[in-house]
Design a protein around this motif. Structure first.
Motif, PDB file in Angstrom:
ATOM      1  N   ILE A   1      52.166  73.150  33.247  1.00 45.76           N
ATOM      2  CA  ILE A   1      52.154  74.261  34.016  1.00 45.76           C
ATOM      3  C   ILE A   1      51.167  74.012  35.065  1.00 45.76           C
ATOM      4  O   ILE A   1      51.044  74.891  35.860  1.00 45.76           O
ATOM      5  N   LEU A   2      50.560  72.860  35.162  1.00 45.03           N
ATOM      6  CA  LEU A   2      49.495  72.583  36.227  1.00 45.03           C
ATOM      7  C   LEU A   2      50.383  71.637  37.700  1.00 45.03           C
ATOM      8  O   LEU A   2      51.147  71.018  37.315  1.00 45.03           O
ATOM      9  N   SER A   3      49.981  72.209  38.837  1.00 43.72           N
ATOM     10  CA  SER A   3      50.514  71.726  39.956  1.00 43.72           C
ATOM     11  C   SER A   3      49.694  72.033  40.979  1.00 43.72           C
ATOM     12  O   SER A   3      49.106  72.961  41.296  1.00 43.72           O
ATOM     13  N   TRP A   4      49.709  70.924  42.017  1.00 38.96           N
ATOM     14  CA  TRP A   4      48.802  71.343  43.302  1.00 38.96           C
ATOM     15  C   TRP A   4      49.674  70.457  44.231  1.00 38.96           C
ATOM     16  O   TRP A   4      50.226  69.744  43.922  1.00 38.96           O
ATOM     17  N   ALA A   5      49.187  70.742  45.615  1.00 37.24           N
ATOM     18  CA  ALA A   5      49.683  69.857  46.578  1.00 37.24           C
ATOM     19  C   ALA A   5      48.258  69.331  47.204  1.00 37.24           C
ATOM     20  O   ALA A   5      47.144  69.902  47.460  1.00 37.24           O
ATOM     21  N   GLY A   6      48.556  68.171  48.039  1.00 36.99           N
ATOM     22  CA  GLY A   6      47.632  67.109  48.470  1.00 36.99           C
ATOM     23  C   GLY A   6      46.704  66.475  47.751  1.00 36.99           C
ATOM     24  O   GLY A   6      47.014  66.146  46.580  1.00 36.99           O
TER      25      GLY A   6
ATOM     26  N   THR B   1      55.151  64.288  37.532  1.00 35.54           N
ATOM     27  CA  THR B   1      55.918  64.117  38.670  1.00 35.54           C
ATOM     28  C   THR B   1      55.246  64.276  39.899  1.00 35.54           C
ATOM     29  O   THR B   1      54.594  65.277  40.068  1.00 35.54           O
ATOM     30  N   VAL B   2      55.529  63.366  40.793  1.00 37.84           N
ATOM     31  CA  VAL B   2      54.837  63.265  42.039  1.00 37.84           C
ATOM     32  C   VAL B   2      55.898  63.532  43.087  1.00 37.84           C
ATOM     33  O   VAL B   2      56.765  62.485  43.346  1.00 37.84           O
ATOM     34  N   TYR B   3      55.900  64.503  43.892  1.00 38.02           N
ATOM     35  CA  TYR B   3      56.994  65.009  45.004  1.00 38.02           C
ATOM     36  C   TYR B   3      56.269  64.408  46.223  1.00 38.02           C
ATOM     37  O   TYR B   3      54.988  64.803  46.552  1.00 38.02           O
ATOM     38  N   ALA B   4      57.243  63.607  47.147  1.00 32.72           N
ATOM     39  CA  ALA B   4      56.410  63.050  48.298  1.00 32.72           C
ATOM     40  C   ALA B   4      57.633  63.042  49.334  1.00 32.72           C
ATOM     41  O   ALA B   4      58.906  62.910  48.987  1.00 32.72           O
TER      42      ALA B   4
ATOM     43  N   LEU C   1      58.089  76.373  44.346  1.00 27.98           N
ATOM     44  CA  LEU C   1      56.679  76.470  43.901  1.00 27.98           C
ATOM     45  C   LEU C   1      55.602  76.956  44.983  1.00 27.98           C
ATOM     46  O   LEU C   1      54.328  77.307  44.592  1.00 27.98           O
ATOM     47  N   GLY C   2      56.070  77.087  46.170  1.00 25.68           N
ATOM     48  CA  GLY C   2      55.361  77.725  47.337  1.00 25.68           C
ATOM     49  C   GLY C   2      54.700  76.508  48.117  1.00 25.68           C
ATOM     50  O   GLY C   2      53.771  76.903  48.998  1.00 25.68           O
ATOM     51  N   PHE C   3      54.722  75.159  48.017  1.00 30.33           N
ATOM     52  CA  PHE C   3      54.043  74.265  48.662  1.00 30.33           C
ATOM     53  C   PHE C   3      54.640  73.994  49.972  1.00 30.33           C
ATOM     54  O   PHE C   3      55.703  73.873  49.896  1.00 30.33           O
TER      55      PHE C   3
ATOM     56  N   ALA D   1      63.996  71.671  47.006  1.00 29.88           N
ATOM     57  CA  ALA D   1      63.997  73.166  46.731  1.00 29.88           C
ATOM     58  C   ALA D   1      63.096  73.533  45.438  1.00 29.88           C
ATOM     59  O   ALA D   1      62.308  74.610  45.685  1.00 29.88           O
ATOM     60  N   HIS D   2      62.915  72.771  44.610  1.00 27.31           N
ATOM     61  CA  HIS D   2      61.902  73.002  43.675  1.00 27.31           C
ATOM     62  C   HIS D   2      60.595  73.115  44.212  1.00 27.31           C
ATOM     63  O   HIS D   2      59.786  74.104  43.892  1.00 27.31           O
ATOM     64  N   VAL D   3      59.914  72.156  44.926  1.00 28.74           N
ATOM     65  CA  VAL D   3      58.759  72.155  45.743  1.00 28.74           C
ATOM     66  C   VAL D   3      58.625  73.468  46.509  1.00 28.74           C
ATOM     67  O   VAL D   3      57.629  73.954  46.677  1.00 28.74           O
ATOM     68  N   GLU D   4      59.651  73.989  47.115  1.00 33.28           N
ATOM     69  CA  GLU D   4      59.520  74.894  47.986  1.00 33.28           C
ATOM     70  C   GLU D   4      59.485  76.274  47.194  1.00 33.28           C
ATOM     71  O   GLU D   4      58.850  77.173  47.560  1.00 33.28           O
TER      72      GLU D   4
END
Length: 82
Positions: free
Chosen positions: A60-65, A6-9, A48-50, A43-46
């Motif tokens: 279980i893998l996630s990243w920003a940018g 999933t890509v959140y943008a 996650l701390g991004f 809210a989900h992205v927030e």
């Protein structure tokens, strides 16, 4: 077994377009979620701390940018025998 990606943008920034292009070129299917239109996704992205987009989540893998190296590793892990 491949993970759902999933890509959140939030915008049409270059990093978002570049991430989507590399995912497509790697043959990785994904779901694109616009966090400006989906409060639960924001809210989900927030949670996650991004604080920047795109946010890519695969199991279980996630990243920003824009992280082509992580997309390549994801593609490798989704290849049979990879």
């Amino acid at each position: 077994m491949s993970e759902h990606v999933t890509v959140y943008a939030d915008t049409d920034r270059d990093e978002v377009a570049d991430t989507l292009a590399v995912l497509e070129n790697a043959g990785i299917p994904y779901t694109l979620v616009d966090i400006t239109r989906d409060e639960d996704a924001l809210a989900h992205v927030e949670k996650l701390g991004f604080t920047q987009t795109p946010v890519v989540e695969a199991g279980i893998l996630s990243w920003a940018g824009f992280k082509p190296d992580l997309i390549a590793a994801l593609a490798q892990s989704q290849t049979p025998g990879g």
